[in-house]
Scaffold this active site. Structure first.
Site, mmCIF file in Angstrom:
data_model
loop_
_atom_site.group_PDB
_atom_site.id
_atom_site.type_symbol
_atom_site.label_atom_id
_atom_site.label_comp_id
_atom_site.label_asym_id
_atom_site.label_seq_id
_atom_site.Cartn_x
_atom_site.Cartn_y
_atom_site.Cartn_z
ATOM 1 N N THR A 233 -33.182 31.110 12.844
ATOM 2 C CA THR A 233 -34.467 30.986 13.504
ATOM 3 C C THR A 233 -35.332 29.456 12.669
ATOM 4 O O THR A 233 -35.084 29.397 11.647
ATOM 5 C CB THR A 233 -35.485 32.139 13.186
ATOM 6 O OG1 THR A 233 -36.762 31.616 13.708
ATOM 7 C CG2 THR A 233 -35.493 32.609 11.975
ATOM 8 N N HIS B 66 -37.898 30.905 22.304
ATOM 9 C CA HIS B 66 -37.324 30.908 23.639
ATOM 10 C C HIS B 66 -37.813 32.095 24.330
ATOM 11 O O HIS B 66 -38.004 33.254 23.770
ATOM 12 C CB HIS B 66 -35.512 30.891 23.745
ATOM 13 C CG HIS B 66 -35.035 31.787 22.389
ATOM 14 N ND1 HIS B 66 -35.051 31.465 21.047
ATOM 15 C CD2 HIS B 66 -34.381 32.993 22.892
ATOM 16 C CE1 HIS B 66 -34.474 32.545 20.610
ATOM 17 N NE2 HIS B 66 -34.044 33.527 21.351
ATOM 18 N N TYR C 71 -40.783 37.540 7.474
ATOM 19 C CA TYR C 71 -39.450 37.246 8.420
ATOM 20 C C TYR C 71 -38.822 35.867 7.837
ATOM 21 O O TYR C 71 -37.592 35.928 8.085
ATOM 22 C CB TYR C 71 -40.229 37.188 9.932
ATOM 23 C CG TYR C 71 -39.223 36.771 10.709
ATOM 24 C CD1 TYR C 71 -38.577 37.619 11.350
ATOM 25 C CD2 TYR C 71 -39.216 35.460 11.392
ATOM 26 C CE1 TYR C 71 -37.549 37.314 12.399
ATOM 27 C CE2 TYR C 71 -38.321 35.053 12.250
ATOM 28 C CZ TYR C 71 -37.566 36.003 12.925
ATOM 29 O OH TYR C 71 -36.638 35.491 13.991
ATOM 30 N N SER D 275 -38.444 40.990 14.696
ATOM 31 C CA SER D 275 -38.458 39.497 14.935
ATOM 32 C C SER D 275 -39.957 39.222 15.067
ATOM 33 O O SER D 275 -40.254 38.072 15.262
ATOM 34 C CB SER D 275 -37.685 39.438 16.181
ATOM 35 O OG SER D 275 -38.425 40.102 17.358
ATOM 36 N N GLU E 249 -38.093 29.608 12.112
ATOM 37 C CA GLU E 249 -39.176 30.087 11.219
ATOM 38 C C GLU E 249 -38.709 29.713 9.740
ATOM 39 O O GLU E 249 -39.666 29.713 8.905
ATOM 40 C CB GLU E 249 -39.309 31.356 11.223
ATOM 41 C CG GLU E 249 -40.428 31.923 12.565
ATOM 42 C CD GLU E 249 -41.645 31.363 12.198
ATOM 43 O OE1 GLU E 249 -42.395 31.773 11.367
ATOM 44 O OE2 GLU E 249 -42.453 30.556 13.201
ATOM 45 N N LYS F 267 -34.897 35.725 6.780
ATOM 46 C CA LYS F 267 -33.942 34.879 7.761
ATOM 47 C C LYS F 267 -33.248 33.866 6.958
ATOM 48 O O LYS F 267 -31.970 33.713 7.372
ATOM 49 C CB LYS F 267 -34.488 34.115 8.950
ATOM 50 C CG LYS F 267 -34.903 35.334 9.973
ATOM 51 C CD LYS F 267 -33.725 35.747 10.606
ATOM 52 C CE LYS F 267 -33.961 36.673 11.917
ATOM 53 N NZ LYS F 267 -32.940 37.018 12.710
HETATM 54 O O1 F7E Z 1 -46.541 33.022 17.846
HETATM 55 C C1 F7E Z 1 -49.735 31.806 17.368
HETATM 56 C C2 F7E Z 1 -49.117 32.312 16.299
HETATM 57 O O2 F7E Z 1 -45.769 35.686 17.429
HETATM 58 C C3 F7E Z 1 -46.312 31.821 18.097
HETATM 59 C C4 F7E Z 1 -40.228 34.970 17.335
HETATM 60 O O3 F7E Z 1 -39.533 35.171 18.266
HETATM 61 O O4 F7E Z 1 -40.214 32.555 17.285
HETATM 62 C C5 F7E Z 1 -41.111 33.790 17.511
HETATM 63 O O5 F7E Z 1 -42.046 33.527 16.258
HETATM 64 C C6 F7E Z 1 -47.643 31.028 17.323
HETATM 65 C C7 F7E Z 1 -47.923 31.112 16.145
HETATM 66 O O6 F7E Z 1 -43.812 33.751 17.895
HETATM 67 C C8 F7E Z 1 -51.680 34.489 19.052
HETATM 68 O O7 F7E Z 1 -50.108 32.297 15.002
HETATM 69 C C9 F7E Z 1 -51.985 32.505 18.349
HETATM 70 O O8 F7E Z 1 -48.485 29.962 15.631
HETATM 71 O O9 F7E Z 1 -45.275 34.059 19.750
HETATM 72 P P1 F7E Z 1 -45.335 34.124 18.149
HETATM 73 P P2 F7E Z 1 -43.372 33.013 16.375
HETATM 74 O O10 F7E Z 1 -44.346 33.378 15.196
HETATM 75 O O11 F7E Z 1 -43.345 31.363 16.631
HETATM 76 C C10 F7E Z 1 -39.234 32.398 16.310
HETATM 77 C C11 F7E Z 1 -38.238 31.137 16.780
HETATM 78 C C12 F7E Z 1 -38.531 33.618 15.782
HETATM 79 O O12 F7E Z 1 -37.606 33.481 15.367
HETATM 80 C C13 F7E Z 1 -39.471 34.822 15.848
HETATM 81 O O13 F7E Z 1 -38.595 36.112 16.114
HETATM 82 O O14 F7E Z 1 -48.826 31.498 18.449
HETATM 83 N N1 F7E Z 1 -50.743 32.676 18.224
HETATM 84 N N2 F7E Z 1 -52.704 33.323 18.931
HETATM 85 C C14 F7E Z 1 -50.336 33.863 18.549
HETATM 86 N N3 F7E Z 1 -49.197 34.621 18.436
HETATM 87 C C15 F7E Z 1 -49.356 35.938 18.706
HETATM 88 N N4 F7E Z 1 -48.033 36.393 18.643
HETATM 89 N N5 F7E Z 1 -50.492 36.442 19.336
HETATM 90 C C16 F7E Z 1 -51.598 35.791 19.567
HETATM 91 O O15 F7E Z 1 -52.643 36.328 19.786
#
Ligand code: F7E
Length: 533
Positions: free
Chosen positions: A330, A384, A354, A286, A332, A358
């Site tokens: 999702t 969430h 990913y 995920s 995404e 999905k």
């Molecule tokens: O990133 C930015 C990053 O990894 C959110 C999963 O649960 O939600 C999740 O996916 C945003 C992105 O979540 C960092 O570039 C900046 O734009 O927390 P994330 P995600 O990619 O939105 C969806 C609904 C799902 O289904 C997925 O399984 O934040 N960002 N700086 C960063 N993200 C991370 N991880 N780390 C950083 O340092």
């Protein structure tokens, strides 16, 4: 001793077709029979397969047939007089009980009413179907014993039994529109010997199978379902998975079962054993960033895994399939968004392996609904979170860093793109929406979101404010390692349909949950630091 060694020269074709399946059959048997009998049982499975090789219904390379043999062998292995006696005692006791306890929203039903419904359903069957049901369900005969009486193969007896059981369910439901959950419980409590998997269970609890049980959502969903009176089975991968122990310490009522989304036979075995009313597919790779470095594995687990699980449900559930399925889709999938906010009708444009996996899972779910009539729904969940969120996701990474900074354990936090924005909700609210989807008469797809949007900068504002810091700039450094090859810039969902059809509303706001996460992370970090002193 293995059959293949003895018979090798007599059937190269057999070896070519079945040799490849030996490891998965062996793994299947090993999980179910006591250690010192494993080799014998496997050898017998292959001996039967070899002897009946020419007579196997086509296609002869169908490995499901081989698994059918393995299941029967395991069932035979497990059978004992003591078990059989216990079974008939239990059936007799259940039959004497004055009232069937409450299941979900369905009120208690007197045994006489139940008996009447069963009798009516039995009368609706053909004589041959009645015979096989009585023999296998009521008298507790094995398929092999039934086969001896019918003068057919055990395989044919099992098929006959399955057909009869499905027709019985149909007839029963026709006379009892509100009895879905109760019927499944009733018939499965009377189905102890089916294919060696299901064992008799008391009570009338509905059963759920959850993949991804060790993740944030799996744990919240398990608690929700247990609170609603479900028996919850969580699928877990690998031997001695330490996460399994954590989950069981947290929610001891969960029963863990082995299975892997990349292995169809293990999924068939899991569905067969649990005989679930509802299956929630929350298992996936995920973490979006990771999916760029492991794209093939992501496609296999998060994409093809959905197909495998639906196949298992299709195969085990048979015709008139009663198993309900939830797919964790999702936001995404919207990726490079075509409209703001995104709803069920917004076109997809995924931006990561990913996201593409999905989308495959989403359409596969739709396809099994339309092709086989399976009650299969997609929940298009936006981000969430909760104190149980993994540390790799941005909001938890931030709350944890803020906690450590406030305790003097860390000076700065390194982040990637601060300009993206997400619609963040509380995981505890979102699992409620999953459950509601499966309680609908008709399967469908729903966006689950709060309709509010937060940039990563705003997440930093909220988290640092929780420890009394207004200007977080001295504490944040930008690190290119956290950037992605393609980014999803802004997501915000329109959950009107979930509100109207499911009556679902988010109860906790993002600022509330984020504050709670900072508080919780401070406690955790203090406890860790205390342990080190
Ligand atoms: O990133 C930015 C990053 O990894 C959110 C999963 O649960 O939600 C999740 O996916 C945003 C992105 O979540 C960092 O570039 C900046 O734009 O927390 P994330 P995600 O990619 O939105 C969806 C609904 C799902 O289904 C997925 O399984 O934040 N960002 N700086 C960063 N993200 C991370 N991880 N780390 C950083 O340092």
């Amino acid at each position: 001793m293995t059959v293949l060694e003895i018979e090798e020269d007599r059937s190269a074709r057999f070896e070519a077709l079945y040799g490849a399946h030996r490891p998965s059959i062996a793994a299947y048997v090993r999980r179910r029979v006591i250690e010192h009998d494993v080799e014998d049982v496997i050898a017998q499975v292959f001996l039967i397969a070899w002897r009946r090789f020419a007579a196997i219904p086509s296609p002869p390379e169908d490995r499901l047939w081989l698994f059918g043999v393995a299941r029967r062998m395991v069932a035979d292995h497990r059978r004992s007089t003591v078990r059989r006696r216990r079974l008939s005692q239990r059936l007799a006791e259940e039959a004497r009980g004055p009232v069937w306890p409450q299941v979900g929203s369905v009120g208690p039903v007197g045994f006489e009413t139940m008996q009447w419904r069963v009798d009516r359903a039995m009368q609706a069957l053909r004589p041959g179907e009645r015979e096989v049901l009585r023999l296998v369900l009521w008298d507790g005969a094995s398929h092999a014993e039934a086969a001896a009486l019918f003068g057919c193969t055990a395989n044919a007896a099992e098929l006959r039994y399955r057909r009869a059981r499905n027709r019985f369910r149909e007839a029963f439901l026709a006379g009892a529109p509100a009895g879905r959950a109760r019927l499944q419980e009733f018939s499965s409590s009377l189905a102890p010997r089916v294919s060696g998997g299901a064992q008799p269970r008391g009570g009338v609890m509905p059963r759920a199978l959850i993949t991804g049980i060790t993740g944030q959502d799996g744990r919240y969903l398990a608690e929700l379902l247990i609170g609603k009176g479900y028996q919850v089975h969580g699928m877990i991968r690998g031997q001695n998975n330490p996460k399994g122990r954590i989950v069981q310490d947290e929610v001891p009522e969960i029963e863990l079962i082995n299975g892997d989304l990349t292995d169809l036979s293990s999924l068939i075995a899991a569905v067969e054993q649990v005989q679930p009313d509802e299956v929630y597919n929350l298992g996936a790779i995920s973490f979006v960033k990771l999916s760029f470095s492991q794209p093939e594995l992501t496609a296999d687990v998060s994409g093809t895994g959905v197909l495998r699980l639906l196949e298992a449900i299709r195969i085990v559930g048979g015709t008139n399939n009663r198993i309900r399925f939830y797919q964790a889709a999702t936001s995404e999938m919207f990726g490079k968004v075509r409209e703001i906010p995104q709803s069920e009708t917004t076109p997809f444009h995924p931006r990561s392996p990913y996201g593409t996996a999905k989308v495959f899972g989403y359409y596969t779910t739709l396809n099994y609904r339309e092709s086989y009539g399976i009650h299969a729904s997609n929940g298009i969940l936006f981000n969430h979170t909760s104190p149980r969120r993994g540390l790799e996701f941005v909001e938890r990474k931030i709350t944890n860093a803020v906690a450590r900074i406030s305790l003097g354990l860390q000076d700065t936090v390194a982040l990637g793109n601060l300009d993206t924005s997400r619609d963040f909700g509380y995981a505890g609210d979102y699992v409620e929406a999953m459950w509601r989807m499966l309680q609908q008469d008709d399967p469908s797809d729903f966006v689950v979101a709060t309709g509010t949007r937060w940039s990563i900068r705003q997440v930093l504002d909220l988290a640092f404010q929780a420890i009394g810091i207004e200007d977080w700039s001295p504490y944040v450094v930008i690190d290119d390692r956290f950037l992605r090859p393609a980014e999803v810039d802004e997501l915000v969902g329109d959950a009107s349909r979930a509100r109207e059809v499911l009556g679902w509303e988010p109860k906790v706001t993002f600022p509330e949950i984020l504050k709670e996460m900072v508080r919780n992370d401070i406690e955790l970090e203090q406890a860790k630091a205390g342990g080190r002193e």
